[in-house]
Each structure stands twice: as structure tokens, then as C-alpha cells.
Design a protein around this motif. Structure first.
Motif, mmCIF file in Angstrom:
data_model
loop_
_atom_site.group_PDB
_atom_site.id
_atom_site.type_symbol
_atom_site.label_atom_id
_atom_site.label_comp_id
_atom_site.label_asym_id
_atom_site.label_seq_id
_atom_site.Cartn_x
_atom_site.Cartn_y
_atom_site.Cartn_z
ATOM 1 N N THR A 31 -0.965 -7.001 -12.257
ATOM 2 C CA THR A 31 -0.016 -5.954 -11.850
ATOM 3 C C THR A 31 -0.481 -5.088 -10.694
ATOM 4 O O THR A 31 0.262 -4.838 -9.743
ATOM 5 N N PHE A 32 -1.726 -4.575 -10.797
ATOM 6 C CA PHE A 32 -2.158 -3.557 -9.823
ATOM 7 C C PHE A 32 -2.819 -4.219 -8.611
ATOM 8 O O PHE A 32 -4.037 -4.173 -8.441
ATOM 9 N N ASN A 33 -1.977 -4.845 -7.820
ATOM 10 C CA ASN A 33 -2.468 -5.578 -6.640
ATOM 11 C C ASN A 33 -1.628 -5.192 -5.445
ATOM 12 O O ASN A 33 -0.469 -4.833 -5.586
ATOM 13 N N ARG A 34 -2.233 -5.330 -4.263
ATOM 14 C CA ARG A 34 -1.441 -5.089 -3.059
ATOM 15 C C ARG A 34 -1.897 -6.002 -1.926
ATOM 16 O O ARG A 34 -3.045 -6.477 -1.915
ATOM 17 N N LEU A 35 -0.995 -6.243 -0.996
ATOM 18 C CA LEU A 35 -1.319 -7.056 0.169
ATOM 19 C C LEU A 35 -2.199 -6.227 1.097
ATOM 20 O O LEU A 35 -1.997 -5.011 1.223
ATOM 21 N N CYS A 36 -3.157 -6.893 1.751
ATOM 22 C CA CYS A 36 -4.058 -6.178 2.653
ATOM 23 C C CYS A 36 -3.593 -6.313 4.096
ATOM 24 O O CYS A 36 -3.034 -7.333 4.488
ATOM 25 N N GLY A 37 -3.852 -5.259 4.848
ATOM 26 C CA GLY A 37 -3.511 -5.280 6.274
ATOM 27 C C GLY A 37 -4.732 -5.607 7.098
ATOM 28 O O GLY A 37 -5.664 -6.245 6.617
ATOM 29 N N LYS A 38 -4.733 -5.068 8.347
ATOM 30 C CA LYS A 38 -5.886 -5.453 9.186
ATOM 31 C C LYS A 38 -7.129 -4.621 8.891
ATOM 32 O O LYS A 38 -8.227 -4.976 9.310
ATOM 33 N N ASN A 39 -6.971 -3.537 8.167
ATOM 34 C CA ASN A 39 -8.121 -2.732 7.764
ATOM 35 C C ASN A 39 -9.064 -3.605 6.920
ATOM 36 O O ASN A 39 -8.625 -4.198 5.933
ATOM 37 N N THR A 40 -10.321 -3.658 7.291
ATOM 38 C CA THR A 40 -11.232 -4.550 6.565
ATOM 39 C C THR A 40 -11.510 -4.026 5.160
ATOM 40 O O THR A 40 -11.780 -4.784 4.238
ATOM 41 N N LYS A 41 -11.425 -2.687 5.032
ATOM 42 C CA LYS A 41 -11.628 -2.115 3.697
ATOM 43 C C LYS A 41 -10.250 -2.076 3.019
ATOM 44 O O LYS A 41 -9.391 -1.300 3.422
ATOM 45 N N CYS A 42 -10.040 -2.930 2.045
ATOM 46 C CA CYS A 42 -8.712 -3.005 1.427
ATOM 47 C C CYS A 42 -8.819 -2.643 -0.051
ATOM 48 O O CYS A 42 -9.040 -3.503 -0.903
ATOM 49 N N GLU A 43 -8.677 -1.347 -0.295
ATOM 50 C CA GLU A 43 -8.782 -0.900 -1.688
ATOM 51 C C GLU A 43 -7.530 -1.284 -2.462
ATOM 52 O O GLU A 43 -6.424 -1.089 -1.964
ATOM 53 N N GLN A 44 -7.714 -1.780 -3.678
ATOM 54 C CA GLN A 44 -6.559 -2.134 -4.510
ATOM 55 C C GLN A 44 -5.996 -0.858 -5.175
ATOM 56 O O GLN A 44 -6.687 0.145 -5.262
ATOM 57 N N PRO A 45 -4.729 -0.894 -5.593
ATOM 58 C CA PRO A 45 -4.122 0.332 -6.135
ATOM 59 C C PRO A 45 -4.815 0.835 -7.405
ATOM 60 O O PRO A 45 -5.388 0.043 -8.153
ATOM 61 N N ALA A 46 -4.735 2.157 -7.603
ATOM 62 C CA ALA A 46 -5.284 2.741 -8.832
ATOM 63 C C ALA A 46 -4.527 2.163 -10.030
ATOM 64 O O ALA A 46 -3.331 1.901 -9.935
ATOM 65 N N LYS A 47 -5.252 1.979 -11.122
ATOM 66 C CA LYS A 47 -4.620 1.383 -12.316
ATOM 67 C C LYS A 47 -4.107 2.491 -13.224
ATOM 68 O O LYS A 47 -4.837 2.991 -14.072
ATOM 69 N N TRP A 48 -2.850 2.865 -13.020
ATOM 70 C CA TRP A 48 -2.247 3.911 -13.859
ATOM 71 C C TRP A 48 -1.683 3.262 -15.109
ATOM 72 O O TRP A 48 -0.532 2.867 -15.145
ATOM 73 N N LYS A 49 -2.544 3.151 -16.115
ATOM 74 C CA LYS A 49 -2.150 2.415 -17.328
ATOM 75 C C LYS A 49 -1.251 3.260 -18.222
ATOM 76 O O LYS A 49 -1.397 4.483 -18.265
ATOM 77 N N ILE A 50 -0.407 2.574 -18.974
ATOM 78 C CA ILE A 50 0.531 3.258 -19.872
ATOM 79 C C ILE A 50 -0.235 3.970 -20.983
ATOM 80 O O ILE A 50 -1.299 3.516 -21.404
ATOM 81 N N SER A 51 0.298 5.122 -21.418
ATOM 82 C CA SER A 51 -0.260 5.719 -22.641
ATOM 83 C C SER A 51 0.897 6.179 -23.522
ATOM 84 O O SER A 51 1.945 6.601 -23.028
ATOM 85 N N TYR A 52 0.697 6.041 -24.830
ATOM 86 C CA TYR A 52 1.757 6.354 -25.799
ATOM 87 C C TYR A 52 1.414 7.614 -26.573
ATOM 88 O O TYR A 52 0.253 7.898 -26.800
ATOM 89 N N TYR A 63 0.827 -1.213 0.000
ATOM 90 C CA TYR A 63 0.000 0.000 0.000
ATOM 91 C C TYR A 63 0.865 1.270 0.000
ATOM 92 O O TYR A 63 1.748 1.410 0.846
ATOM 93 N N GLU A 64 0.620 2.149 -0.952
ATOM 94 C CA GLU A 64 1.246 3.469 -1.027
ATOM 95 C C GLU A 64 2.770 3.473 -1.095
ATOM 96 O O GLU A 64 3.395 4.464 -0.748
ATOM 97 N N SER A 65 3.369 2.372 -1.507
ATOM 98 C CA SER A 65 4.831 2.384 -1.610
ATOM 99 C C SER A 65 5.243 2.772 -3.028
ATOM 100 O O SER A 65 4.821 2.138 -4.004
ATOM 101 N N THR A 66 6.102 3.791 -3.130
ATOM 102 C CA THR A 66 6.576 4.195 -4.461
ATOM 103 C C THR A 66 7.472 3.108 -5.064
ATOM 104 O O THR A 66 7.617 3.027 -6.276
ATOM 105 N N PHE A 67 8.061 2.279 -4.206
ATOM 106 C CA PHE A 67 8.862 1.141 -4.679
ATOM 107 C C PHE A 67 7.951 0.201 -5.482
ATOM 108 O O PHE A 67 8.301 -0.238 -6.581
ATOM 109 N N SER A 68 6.749 -0.072 -4.937
ATOM 110 C CA SER A 68 5.794 -0.934 -5.653
ATOM 111 C C SER A 68 5.295 -0.245 -6.926
ATOM 112 O O SER A 68 5.129 -0.891 -7.966
ATOM 113 N N PHE A 69 5.054 1.062 -6.842
ATOM 114 C CA PHE A 69 4.541 1.792 -8.029
ATOM 115 C C PHE A 69 5.505 1.669 -9.207
ATOM 116 O O PHE A 69 5.098 1.487 -10.347
#
Ligand code: GFB
Length: 419
Positions: free
Chosen positions: A398-419, A376-382
Motif C-alpha cells: 500500500t504505502f508506495n510511490r513512484l520515484c522521480g529524478k531525485n536520487t533520494k526517493c523516500e517512500q510514504p509514511a505508513k499511517w496505519k489504521i487504528s481502532y 509523492y505528496e498527493s492527497t488523492f494517493s493518501f
């Protein structure tokens, strides 16, 4: 003296002058052209490696826009004294070429290493601006602006009365600056265009705390072009390739992750990349465990999620990139049902690029996996997600993250490539 002797002497003087001027020209590194202007920048000392890479994109695209007015070269701040780096002695700095492929960067904007700038121009800069936010109360009205203001934070530069120069240590060098101001900014990198183009007597301008300005075009084509130009150094790619081949049974041909020599020609169709026969996890620990307590899983919870992914993907190997202490990795190993693999750098790799080199090798290995999940929120993962976008992986892998104890576990935004 006979006239022919005078002629010979004159000829010799002219020839010597010519040779001197040529050798001077040749000794100058790329970008030292007399008509060039130089932009130097740096980032808040507390920021980590991967946020710094993000700030590079903002400033690179500012330089791209500045080139409409003049011939600008971006001077790259060497890497060192980073808060998270434990294997790099204080005072050791690595040039960008230790991590990135300089010819690739130069295909987007002209760049040069700080050490090369110093060789040609000395450690001197004409104007320096320390960027900061506004101190005034928020009026509720957002607009792009900048103003010279009293400095809000202390800085380490000292004014020398005798020659009216500012002086201070930066990147292991004593920098000298003719002018130093604090600048409150609200806006994008290009909000500074009027300031930088107005000062055309300043051949070199230094922007401190450049993270203060926003991306002009986050997630847009320019963002992605600059990002695609950040190809890794060949030595790091080679080491990651060796590890993938020897330990993970992974190579670009079977994984369908081949890229063209030039990043500008690399535009794979989405879904063509398959990835190696392993899943990868970026497991950010240390400061994140305390700072993002609800979002970072316990090792037990992380292992449970890893096991589920392994079963779902029908794979038995998980590559883990992590900053966790060794005993945490060992604990995780006992909890994971498959084979847990980590990359252990050799002394040679550490000497060549320190923690930055290991971080990049970890990122390359993660980015080539069949399935990736991050933190979650790690620029290393981004940055890993971006590498996978560049190679053409399916979004769901690709756009997945491990969930913590927070029951609401939003997955990362999908910042897709554009050319
Ligand atoms: O890269 P980074 O900015 O990512 O900072 P975050 C984390 C640093 O920790 C990296 C090490 O530069 C590495 O040195 N690190 C983290 C790792 N994970 C790994 C890994 O899997 N493998 C290896 N080899 N090294 C932000 C910082 O960290 O956290 C901000 O950028 C701030 O400055 C914030 O501190 C709280 O985005 O994860």
C-alpha cells in the motif's frame, strides 16, 4: 350559535392546528430539531477534492466534541467550482449524497446537506468567522490560541447598512450573516471549542477557511472512525464493481475485500485482503509535474517502475488512475510491458457526479488492486492508502510511490489504521 356548533368549530380549529404543526415537523429534514445547533464550514477555494475530505475529518471530530455540550449538526458544503474539475460547469454543485453514503456519515456525527439546511432555515447564519493565521512575527513559542483580528485577506461579503446584515454568494446561494469576524487561529480544531460553546445564542455558526485548524488526533482512533464513516455512495461502488468484474476480473469474494454493511463492524485482520489480479498506480500529472519537478517521474521512468512491479508481482495488468491528458496515457501505454487499463466514464456517470464521481471510482478500483503505488505528496494517493488500510491489506502493498529524478526517493509514511 348553539353550544354544540361552537364545540365542533373549536374542535376543527384545534385539529387544523395540530395537522399544521405535524406537517411542519415532518417537512423538516433530519437535524432541523429546534434545539439543534448548526456548524457550517468551508475550505480555501484553491484546495482540491481530497484535501477537502481531510478537512471534513477535522471538523467532524470538532462536532463530535461539541456534542458534549449541545446537540450539534454539521452542515455539509456542496461540491462545486473546484479548481481541478474540468467536466463540471461553474455554478453546478453536487450534494454529498452524490459521493458519500449519508447513513454511514450519520453514524459518527449528525450531518445534513446545505440544501436541506436552507429549506428549513433559509440561507441565514447567525455568526461567521473567517479563519486565518496570525500576522505577527513568530515568537518561537507555539501555543493554542485564537483572537479576533483585522481580516488579512479580502473577502467577498458586503455589509448591508439598512438591516446590519452581511451578505455574499456561497454555494450558488446568497448567504446572510448577522455577524462576521476574522479570527486568527493557531491550533487544533478543538482549540475553537471555547469560542463555539460560549456563543450559545448563536444557533448557526459558519467557519470559513477551516483548513487553518489542525487535526486533533491525526492518525488516531477518532481520525480513523470519522474516516471509516466516509463510505462511498452505493451508485459509485456499484459502477466500480461492474468495471472491476468486467475489465479486471476482480470481485470482492476472490479478492477477499468484502466489508460488513456497517463500517463500525468492519475490522478485518491485517493481511486478509488479497486484492484483484492487477497492480494499480495513481499517476498525478498536470500541476504536479511543474510544482514537484524532482519527485514526479517522466512517463518513461514511470513505465520502467511499473514494469518492475508487474514482473515482481507476477501480474500482467496495470490499472492507471490519472489526471494526465489522453496523449500522455497513450504514450505510457506504448512503454508499459503489460496491459494498461484506464477507467473511461460514461456521460451518465459524469452527469450524476462530474469529476468527483470519476475520482472516487478511480480510487475504489485502485484500492482493490493486489499492489498499489501512488504519487509523492498527493492527497488523492493518501485517500487510496486509507481505503486499503480499512480493507486490511498488507502495509507493503500500500504505502508506495513512484520515484522521480531525485536520487533520494523516500517512500510514504505508513499511517496505519487504528481502532
Ligand atoms: O484530489 P486532489 O486534492 O489531490 O486534487 P492532490 C486533484 C484533483 O485532480 C482531483 C483530479 O480532485 C481530481 O479531480 N485527479 C488527480 C484525478 N488525479 C486523478 C486521478 O487519478 N483520477 C481522476 N479521475 N482524477 C493537490 C490539491 O492535489 O495538489 C491542492 O488538493 C493543491 O489543492 C495541490 O492544488 C498542489 O493532493 O493530488
Amino acid at each position: 350559535m348553539s353550544s354544540s356548533l361552537v364545540k365542533i368549530l373549536l374542535w376543527l380549529v384545534v385539529f387544523t392546528l395540530f395537522v399544521y404543526v405535524r406537517s411542519k415537523e415532518e417537512s423538516c429534514e433530519q437535524g432541523s430539531d429546534r434545539s439543534a445547533r448548526y456548524l457550517l464550514y468551508d475550505v480555501n477555494p484553491g484546495e482540491g477534492f481530497n484535501l477537502r475530505r481531510d478537512v471534513y475529518l477535522r471538523i467532524a471530530n470538532l462536532v463530535r466534541k461539541l456534542n458534549q455540550f449541545d446537540n450539534w449538526v454539521l452542515v455539509l458544503p456542496p461540491w462545486g467550482n473546484l479548481y481541478h474539475w474540468r467536466n463540471v460547469p461553474r455554478g453546478t454543485y453536487f450534494p454529498w449524497k452524490a459521493y458519500f453514503d449519508m447513513p454511514s456519515l450519520n453514524k459518527w456525527i449528525q450531518v445534513m446537506e446545505f440544501e436541506d439546511y436552507v429549506k428549513v432555515h433559509g440561507p441565514r447564519i447567525r455568526s461567521a468567522y473567517i479563519l486565518q493565521h496570525y500576522d505577527e512575527e513568530w515568537s518561537g513559542n507555539w501555543q493554542e490560541k485564537y483572537d479576533e483580528r483585522p481580516c488579512l485577506n479580502e473577502h467577498s461579503f458586503i455589509f448591508r447598512e439598512e438591516d446590519e446584515m452581511w451578505q455574499g454568494m456561497k454555494w450558488g446561494t446568497v448567504l446572510e450573516m448577522q455577524k462576521l469576524k476574522c479570527l486568527s487561529v493557531q491550533g487544533y480544531a478543538s482549540s475553537l471549542l471555547p469560542l463555539l460553546t460560549k456563543e450559545d445564542d448563536s444557533r448557526s455558526i459558519y467557519l470559513r477557511r477551516s483548513e487553518t485548524v489542525l487535526h486533533d488526533d491525526f492518525g488516531g482512533q477518532w481520525y480513523w472512525s470519522a474516516r471509516r464513516s466516509m463510505r462511498f455512495a452505493a451508485s459509485l461502488l456499484k459502477e466500480a464493481q461492474r468495471f472491476r468484474h468486467e475489465v479486471l476480473n476482480s470481485d470482492d469474494t476472490h479478492d477477499k475485500t468484502q466489508v460488513k454493511d456497517d463500517w463500525r463492524d468492519t475490522k478485518p485482520e491485517r493481511g486478509t485482503a488479497l486484492g484483484g489480479p492487477y497492480i494499480s498506480v495513481h499517476l498525478r500529472r498536470r500541476d504536479f509535474v511543474h510544482a514537484r519537478n524532482n519527485e514526479i517521474p517522466s512517463l518513461k521512468k514511470a513505465a520502467k517502475q511499473i514494469n518492475q512491479i508487474l514482473r515482481r508481482e507476477n501480474l500482467t495488468t496495470v490499472f492507471v488512475a490519472t489526471d494526465a491528458p489522453a496523449q500522455e496515457v497513450e504514450e505510457l501505454r506504448t512503454l508499459v510491458e503489460g496491459v494498461l487499463v484506464v477507467y473511461e466514464p460514461s456521460t451518465e456517470v459524469l452527469q450524476r457526479g462530474g469529476d468527483g464521481a470519476v475520482a472516487i471510482i478511480d480510487q475504489i478500483i485502485c484500492s482493490h488492486a493486489r499492489y498499489f503505488t501512488g504519487t509523492y505528496e498527493s492527497t488523492f494517493s493518501f485517500r487510496i492508502q486509507e481505503e486499503r488500510e480499512i480493507m486490511g491489506f498488507q502495509v507493503e502493498t500500500t504505502f508506495n510511490r513512484l520515484c522521480g529524478k531525485n536520487t533520494k526517493c523516500e517512500q510514504p509514511a505508513k499511517w496505519k489504521i487504528s481502532y
